[in-house]
Motif scaffolding. Structure first.
Motif, PDB file in Angstrom:
ATOM      1  N   ILE A  34      13.376  59.064  44.362  1.00 56.82           N
ATOM      2  CA  ILE A  34      13.015  59.384  42.970  1.00 56.82           C
ATOM      3  C   ILE A  34      12.447  60.802  42.886  1.00 56.82           C
ATOM      4  N   PHE A  35      11.538  61.134  43.802  1.00 49.73           N
ATOM      5  CA  PHE A  35      11.141  62.531  43.971  1.00 49.73           C
ATOM      6  C   PHE A  35      10.532  62.745  45.336  1.00 49.73           C
ATOM      7  N   LYS A  36      10.467  64.020  45.711  1.00 45.95           N
ATOM      8  CA  LYS A  36       9.741  64.411  46.925  1.00 45.95           C
ATOM      9  C   LYS A  36       8.579  65.273  46.484  1.00 45.95           C
ATOM     10  N   GLU A  37       7.488  65.185  47.202  1.00 48.27           N
ATOM     11  CA  GLU A  37       6.306  65.928  46.795  1.00 48.27           C
ATOM     12  C   GLU A  37       5.455  66.321  48.003  1.00 48.27           C
ATOM     13  N   ALA A  38       5.097  67.614  48.068  1.00 47.28           N
ATOM     14  CA  ALA A  38       4.138  68.067  49.074  1.00 47.28           C
ATOM     15  C   ALA A  38       2.741  67.905  48.486  1.00 47.28           C
ATOM     16  N   PRO A  39       1.730  67.644  49.325  1.00 52.53           N
ATOM     17  CA  PRO A  39       0.392  67.414  48.787  1.00 52.53           C
ATOM     18  C   PRO A  39      -0.290  68.702  48.333  1.00 52.53           C
ATOM     19  N   LEU A  40      -1.290  68.569  47.456  1.00 47.72           N
ATOM     20  CA  LEU A  40      -2.145  69.710  47.101  1.00 47.72           C
ATOM     21  C   LEU A  40      -2.897  70.168  48.337  1.00 47.72           C
ATOM     22  N   VAL A  41      -3.311  69.182  49.122  1.00 44.09           N
ATOM     23  CA  VAL A  41      -4.064  69.459  50.348  1.00 44.09           C
ATOM     24  C   VAL A  41      -3.895  68.268  51.280  1.00 44.09           C
ATOM     25  N   SER A  42      -3.850  68.536  52.577  1.00 50.37           N
ATOM     26  CA  SER A  42      -3.739  67.427  53.528  1.00 50.37           C
ATOM     27  C   SER A  42      -4.430  67.825  54.822  1.00 50.37           C
ATOM     28  N   CYS A  43      -4.763  66.836  55.649  1.00 52.75           N
ATOM     29  CA  CYS A  43      -5.299  67.155  56.974  1.00 52.75           C
ATOM     30  C   CYS A  43      -5.103  65.976  57.909  1.00 52.75           C
ATOM     31  N   GLN A  44      -5.121  66.280  59.192  1.00 49.99           N
ATOM     32  CA  GLN A  44      -5.016  65.249  60.224  1.00 49.99           C
ATOM     33  C   GLN A  44      -6.390  64.587  60.387  1.00 49.99           C
ATOM     34  N   PHE A  45      -6.415  63.353  60.867  1.00 48.10           N
ATOM     35  CA  PHE A  45      -7.697  62.709  61.158  1.00 48.10           C
ATOM     36  C   PHE A  45      -8.346  63.380  62.368  1.00 48.10           C
ATOM     37  N   ALA A  46      -9.693  63.359  62.376  1.00 47.83           N
ATOM     38  CA  ALA A  46     -10.438  64.083  63.401  1.00 47.83           C
ATOM     39  C   ALA A  46     -10.249  63.510  64.814  1.00 47.83           C
ATOM     40  N   TRP A  47     -10.347  62.192  64.949  1.00 51.99           N
ATOM     41  CA  TRP A  47     -10.172  61.594  66.281  1.00 51.99           C
ATOM     42  C   TRP A  47      -8.713  61.659  66.718  1.00 51.99           C
ATOM     43  N   ASN A  48      -7.819  61.515  65.755  1.00 52.82           N
ATOM     44  CA  ASN A  48      -6.391  61.588  66.055  1.00 52.82           C
ATOM     45  C   ASN A  48      -6.069  62.934  66.703  1.00 52.82           C
ATOM     46  N   GLU A  49      -6.636  63.990  66.153  1.00 50.47           N
ATOM     47  CA  GLU A  49      -6.440  65.326  66.717  1.00 50.47           C
ATOM     48  C   GLU A  49      -7.146  65.453  68.063  1.00 50.47           C
ATOM     49  N   PHE A  50      -8.361  64.940  68.127  1.00 49.82           N
ATOM     50  CA  PHE A  50      -9.169  65.004  69.344  1.00 49.82           C
ATOM     51  C   PHE A  50      -8.447  64.339  70.523  1.00 49.82           C
ATOM     52  N   TYR A  51      -7.760  63.238  70.244  1.00 48.60           N
ATOM     53  CA  TYR A  51      -7.035  62.519  71.297  1.00 48.60           C
ATOM     54  C   TYR A  51      -5.638  63.073  71.548  1.00 48.60           C
ATOM     55  N   LYS A  52      -5.395  64.301  71.115  1.00 43.38           N
ATOM     56  CA  LYS A  52      -4.185  65.045  71.468  1.00 43.38           C
ATOM     57  C   LYS A  52      -2.891  64.514  70.852  1.00 43.38           C
ATOM     58  N   TYR A  53      -3.020  63.947  69.649  1.00 43.89           N
ATOM     59  CA  TYR A  53      -1.821  63.692  68.861  1.00 43.89           C
ATOM     60  C   TYR A  53      -1.516  65.029  68.199  1.00 43.89           C
ATOM     61  N   THR A  54      -0.614  65.796  68.826  1.00 39.48           N
ATOM     62  CA  THR A  54      -0.427  67.184  68.409  1.00 39.48           C
ATOM     63  C   THR A  54       0.444  67.284  67.172  1.00 39.48           C
ATOM     64  N   ALA A  55      -0.127  67.842  66.100  1.00 37.98           N
ATOM     65  CA  ALA A  55       0.622  67.974  64.848  1.00 37.98           C
ATOM     66  C   ALA A  55       0.388  69.350  64.256  1.00 37.98           C
ATOM     67  N   CYS A  56       1.355  69.796  63.438  1.00 37.42           N
ATOM     68  CA  CYS A  56       1.216  71.062  62.734  1.00 37.42           C
ATOM     69  C   CYS A  56      -0.039  71.005  61.863  1.00 37.42           C
ATOM     70  N   GLU A  57      -0.888  71.994  61.991  1.00 43.69           N
ATOM     71  CA  GLU A  57      -2.155  71.989  61.244  1.00 43.69           C
ATOM     72  C   GLU A  57      -1.894  71.963  59.742  1.00 43.69           C
ATOM     73  N   HIS A  58      -0.762  72.501  59.307  1.00 42.47           N
ATOM     74  CA  HIS A  58      -0.495  72.567  57.870  1.00 42.47           C
ATOM     75  C   HIS A  58       0.275  71.345  57.347  1.00 42.47           C
ATOM     76  N   CYS A  59       1.393  70.984  57.999  1.00 43.51           N
ATOM     77  CA  CYS A  59       2.257  69.950  57.408  1.00 43.51           C
ATOM     78  C   CYS A  59       2.254  68.631  58.180  1.00 43.51           C
ATOM     79  N   LEU A  60       1.455  68.554  59.272  1.00 48.15           N
ATOM     80  CA  LEU A  60       1.327  67.311  60.044  1.00 48.15           C
ATOM     81  C   LEU A  60       2.588  66.855  60.779  1.00 48.15           C
ATOM     82  N   ARG A  61       3.588  67.737  60.877  1.00 52.77           N
ATOM     83  CA  ARG A  61       4.762  67.398  61.674  1.00 52.77           C
ATOM     84  C   ARG A  61       4.311  67.165  63.117  1.00 52.77           C
TER      85      ARG A  61
END
Ligand SMILES: [Zn+2]
Ligand SMILES: [Zn+2]
Ligand SMILES: [Zn+2]
Length: 390
Positions: A34-61
């Motif tokens: 129906i539509f695609k939408e990028a967020p106004l703002v987004s971020c990875q969870f703090a522990w998720n990042e801490f435990y080395k789930y490596t994602a793009c800081e901007h788009c979470l890929r």
């Protein structure tokens, strides 16, 4: 991403207490995006990042190659994934911020981050400096909000940084104001879901003020203002998940393989998921949250006709039709997860009231209104008389 918003829906006021709603303007087919939408703002969870789930800081890929991710999450360093060409991680495109080392999937994402908020949030060579004010916010947040995570204070930091970096913050502030809670009571409930102790809110407010204070949004740093902003995260954020393993699986499924080889690959994938779940349980994805303008107009139904998917493998969401939808019909998603939606009306309403602060009047709930109040055996004690008032 407004350009991607389809002509087939529009946001309108509903006749009920729900406020805004999303309505079909033309026929929408089952499985249609129906539509695609990028967020106004987004971020990875703090522990998720801490435990080395490596994602793009901007788009979470998800940026950890599928095989490396599978090895880490199965704790099997010898695991080899067949068809390595199916791994979607483009290591040749990855860039790091030259100042702080933060990782991005592409130059475009890095530039976007710099333009919107990263100039303000880049901590340069202080990444390991525990006394840096921004690091203090992140570490304190991790110490009061443990997995399974449902929010990250970084969302607020990014919102403040966006305002700080903007020459004309009014449009941005208008966008954010759409998400603000209405009553003090609702705010209390939303905050209670994220923090077990009230004094943690004051701790966060002082640390965020120390690291980010800005005159342009001084109202966000007052006791009441910070409370509102914090509550906003609790009720409006949409979860985001990405995984290079699932991208690899999807690409494998598309391979034109002869029957037997296909069967072997399917078996391999089944076994892989079994091993992943054995070792890492449900913690399989890069996870985070975002605020979405159009999606936030989409109301809940216990019998939804659409659902959110992440077809782009990053923070851009897709609203996908689950059935044919006719003009004038409201497009609804379920705020409940797959298990919750099969519970009794009573249980569903309780979860919705507690987490999203409304009483559901969807067709399914109305049709079950005459059912016994308690229909699930594992029902908690009821004290929900107050649930029924609206
Ligand atoms: Zn990216
Ligand atoms: Zn940086
Ligand atoms: Zn309902």
């Amino acid at each position: 991403m407004a350009a991607l918003l389809a002509d087939c829906v529009e946001v309108r006021n509903t006749d009920s207490k729900k406020g805004r709603g999303l309505f079909a303007k033309s026929h929408i087919q089952k499985d249609q995006v129906i539509f695609k939408e990028a967020p106004l703002v987004s971020c990875q969870f703090a522990w998720n990042e801490f435990y080395k789930y490596t994602a793009c800081e901007h788009c979470l890929r998800s940026l950890e190659p599928a095989e490396a991710m599978a090895r880490r999450l199965t704790e099997n360093p010898c695991l080899v994934l067949p068809h390595p060409e199916c791994c979607g991680v483009r290591q040749d495109l990855i860039v790091n911020c030259p100042n702080c080392g933060m990782i991005y999937c592409s130059v475009e994402c890095y530039q976007s981050a710099i333009e919107k908020y990263h100039k303000c949030l880049c901590i340069g060579s202080s990444r390991d400096d525990t006394d840096h004010p921004i690091n203090k916010v992140i570490e304190s947040w991790r110490n009061i909000h443990y997995p399974p995570e449902s929010a990250n204070i970084m969302l607020l930091l990014k919102m403040i940084a966006m305002v700080k970096q903007s020459d004309d913050p009014m449009p941005l502030l208008n966008d954010f104001s759409r998400f603000v809670q209405t009553t003090v009571n609702e705010e209390e409930q939303a905050i209670h879901k994220l923090l077990s102790h009230q004094e943690h809110l004051e701790l966060m407010r002082s640390l965020v003020t120390e690291s980010m204070y800005d005159d342009k949004v001084k109202q966000w740093f007052t006791g009441d203002g910070f409370r509102s902003m914090f509550a906003l995260m609790g009720t409006n954020q949409q979860g985001i998940g990405s995984s290079s393993i699932s991208v690899w699986v999807k690409n494998c499924e598309k391979l034109p393989l002869p029957g037997e080889e296909k069967q072997q690959l399917d078996q391999f994938i089944d076994q892989l998921y079994e091993d992943l779940e054995k070792v890492s349980d449900t913690f399989l994805n890069c996870e985070g949250v975002g605020l979405y303008k159009a999606q936030s107009s989409c109301n809940h139904s216990c019998a939804p006709n659409a659902e959110i998917q992440f077809l782009n493998e990053n923070h851009t969401l897709s609203l996908v039709a689950l059935e044919d939808i006719e003009p004038e019909q409201e497009v609804c998603i379920s705020y409940l997860d797959a298990c919750e939606i099969d519970r009794s009306r009573h249980t569903r309403q309780k979860i919705l009231k507690e987490n999203y602060l409304f009483t559901c009047n969807c067709p399914k709930c109305i049709s079950q209104a005459d059912d016994e109040d308690v229909t699930s055996e594992d029902e908690d004690d009821d004290d929900d008389e107050d649930m029924e008032e609206s």
